[in-house]
Design an enzyme around this catalytic site. Structure first.
Site, PDB file in Angstrom:
ATOM      1  N   CYS A 181      93.442  51.708  63.833  1.00 16.04           N
ATOM      2  CA  CYS A 181      94.132  50.878  63.101  1.00 16.04           C
ATOM      3  C   CYS A 181      93.639  50.793  61.901  1.00 16.04           C
ATOM      4  O   CYS A 181      92.530  50.218  61.428  1.00 16.04           O
ATOM      5  CB  CYS A 181      94.386  49.611  63.868  1.00 16.04           C
ATOM      6  N   CYS A 210      92.562  47.097  60.716  1.00 17.37           N
ATOM      7  CA  CYS A 210      91.500  46.924  61.424  1.00 17.37           C
ATOM      8  C   CYS A 210      90.200  47.584  60.558  1.00 17.37           C
ATOM      9  O   CYS A 210      89.062  46.718  60.395  1.00 17.37           O
ATOM     10  CB  CYS A 210      91.427  47.302  62.955  1.00 17.37           C
TER      11      CYS A 210
END
Length: 570
Positions: A192, A195
């Site tokens: 991600c 992230c």
């Protein structure tokens, strides 16, 4: 004719605690006398105004009616604030007066918890003396309130986050951290992009919260089942676990925002001291708040139980405490007060929407706070969706889909009146009942999919049993629920009595599966009648599917703004 129970419930209104005068205005008050034998013991606790006098003193005789009237008028403060008035006859207790340094008569001395304070030097008129008493009592009660908010000193001896670092954990380790106290967790996926971008900020936060708060992370690629059980719907999800509750971090993931969110969990739950003069401004500044009115007999156990019940709110709802006699009068509490009382306020109104008298069990206290933790009517948004719809309190949610603009304001006012009526006289559900609203036009697709609320039917309402993913839209009489109090109360009564059959809320996956099945059935029927057309459509669909896969390849298909599963308002 006997009215249905739910109609009686609609008409029911709980009566606020009302007070009566402590004594009839014609009754005489006993003037407390102190002697050498009881002086230290009596003045050791509370605030005392002591008149040292002599029966032979003409000034003392002239002052006697004022003193007697004041003692009578302030008698109620003994239970409320620990304020006492007493006398010492220096003709009979000469040694005591000499010990206390009395040089003239009458001399008014002040003692707080056994310690002498500067004596009264003002005029002996009723007005001046009353002003002095009110100021001293207010100062004393404020100091006591502040002292009661100090940490009780209980500590496990182990500081959280000793190294100031993010610790990646599995489910077992995470439960161990939860058992130690509040813990902040980042549910993430390695692929991600958001992230990866967040991680340096999150590590900086861990360093800033060294010794204060455990900061952990869970890799949802490795621990898929744990993340699924935790209801993670997008990456990254920042969540605080504290005292059996969970709260998702809303909004920006900047360092300052994350730090402010983290610090709420480590702050000792304080009941901020409140003066009567501040009350109106505090109410007008907070859509929801709690006020704990103490008296001098309030126990430490009661005070700690209130703090414990408020801690899971993580500072999201302000809480105050006071012993101000004027607040007791404003809120119609008996004077002297029989108990301490916790009040809930909502919608910027100085009239409480609920009250709980003590002593009270921890269970009833927790239920009271959960019932009133949100305003009487709350807007449901992406930032508070989990706190409302996935709450550990397993709430019943009355959801109103409303118009925009001026028409929507009328809808909100109407629904808020229904919510107020329910709080005053509604059924005592085991779980809280919250009233919320959404913009019915903006979220029309979600409302249609989840609760079969069509845009053309707004304003509309349904009652949702959140822990069971079920909803109700039919009254006891078998009619479709309408946007009015009688209809809403009928549905709530039917749920309480287990008379009604709920409808199941379809998840996005269920809805997609059902739609796909219907499409396949229709395609099968068409292939029989038009085989060539069906073949062309099938080839085209396969080509489109392959093209979409290629387009999505390498992208963060499960980013923070995209749900992993289930409907989201944001």
């Amino acid at each position: 004719m006997r009215l249905p129970q739910y109609l009686l419930t609609i008409l029911g209104i709980t009566t606020a605690l009302t007070g009566v005068s402590a004594a009839s205005s014609n009754d005489d008050v006993d003037l407390r006398q102190l002697t050498d034998d009881n002086f230290k013991q009596e003045t050791s606790r509370g605030i005392w105004l002591v008149e040292h006098y002599s029966p032979k003193c003409s000034h003392c005789r002239a002052f006697a009616p004022t003193w007697a009237q004041m003692a009578k008028d302030k008698q109620h403060l003994e239970r409320l604030s620990g304020f006492h008035m007493a006398q010492v006859n220096c003709l009979a207790q000469g040694d005591l007066c000499n010990t206390n340094g009395i040089k003239f008569y009458p001399q008014l001395m002040v003692y707080e918890d056994g310690q002498p304070k500067p004596h009264y030097t003002g005029d002996r008129s009723y007005g001046d003396l009353e002003k002095f008493i009110n100021e001293r009592v207010e100062e004393y009660t404020q100091l006591r309130a502040m002292a009661s908010n100090e940490d009780d000193g209980v500590s496990s001896g182990e500081k959280p986050n000793p190294d100031g670092q993010v610790v990646e954990v599995d489910e077992v380790q995470f439960e161990e951290y939860k058992a130690k106290g509040p813990v902040m967790v980042d549910f993430f996926a390695p692929w991600c992009g958001h992230c990866k971008k967040l991680r340096p900020t999150y590590e900086k936060l861990a360093e800033a919260m060294k010794g204060k708060l455990n900061i952990v992370a869970v890799d949802c690629d490795i621990h898929k089942n744990f993340c699924r059980k935790s209801g993670i719907q997008g990456y990254p999800t920042i969540r605080m676990y504290h005292h059996g509750t969970k709260t998702d971090h809303p909004g920006s993931r900047s360092f300052d925002k994350l730090k402010a969110f983290a610090e709420k969990a480590v702050q000792v739950t304080t009941l901020q001291p409140l003066k009567f003069a501040e009350f109106d401004n505090v109410v007008k500044s907070n859509e929801a708040l709690f006020l704990y009115l103490q008296n001098y007999d309030t126990t430490v156990a009661d005070l700690q139980s209130v703090k414990k019940a408020l801690e899971p709110l993580l500072g999201s709802v302000p809480a105050y405490t006071s012993s101000d006699a004027q607040l007791y009068q404003q809120l119609s509490i008996a004077n002297p007060p029989p108990t301490s009382v916790l009040f809930a306020f909502s919608s910027y109104s100085s009239r409480p929407v609920g009250s709980l008298a003590f002593p009270a069990s921890q269970d009833s206290l927790n239920k009271f706070i959960q019932l009133h933790r949100f305003p009487t009517l709350l807007e449901l948004t992406g930032s508070n969706y989990n706190a409302v719809m996935n709450s550990n309190s397993r709430a019943i949610v009355v959801l109103g889909a409303l118009h925009k603009g001026e028409e929507g304001k009328k809808d909100r006012d109407q629904l808020e009146e229904v919510a107020k009526a329910w709080k005053k006289g509604g059924r005592p559900f085991a779980q809280p009942v919250w009233f919320v609203w959404v913009d019915g036009e903006k979220w029309s697709g979600w409302l249609k999919q989840q609760y079969n609320i069509k845009k053309s039917k707004i304003p509309a309402v349904v009652v949702i049993d959140t822990p069971l993913d079920e909803y109700y839209d039919t009254t006891i009489e078998g009619n479709q629920i309408e946007f009015d109090g009688t209809s809403i109360f009928s549905v709530l009564e039917g749920i309480y009595q287990h008379f009604l059959r709920p409808k199941r809320i379809e998840s996005t996956l269920q809805w997609g599966s059902r739609s796909a099945a219907a499409t396949l059935i229709n395609f099968g029927q068409m292939s029989v009648e038009h085989p060539l057309l069906a073949l062309v459509l099938l080839v085209g669909a396969v080509g489109l599917f392959v093209g979409l896969l290629q387009k999505c390849n390498g992208r963060d298909h499960k980013d923070s703004g995209t749900p992993v599963g289930g409907p989201r308002l944001d």
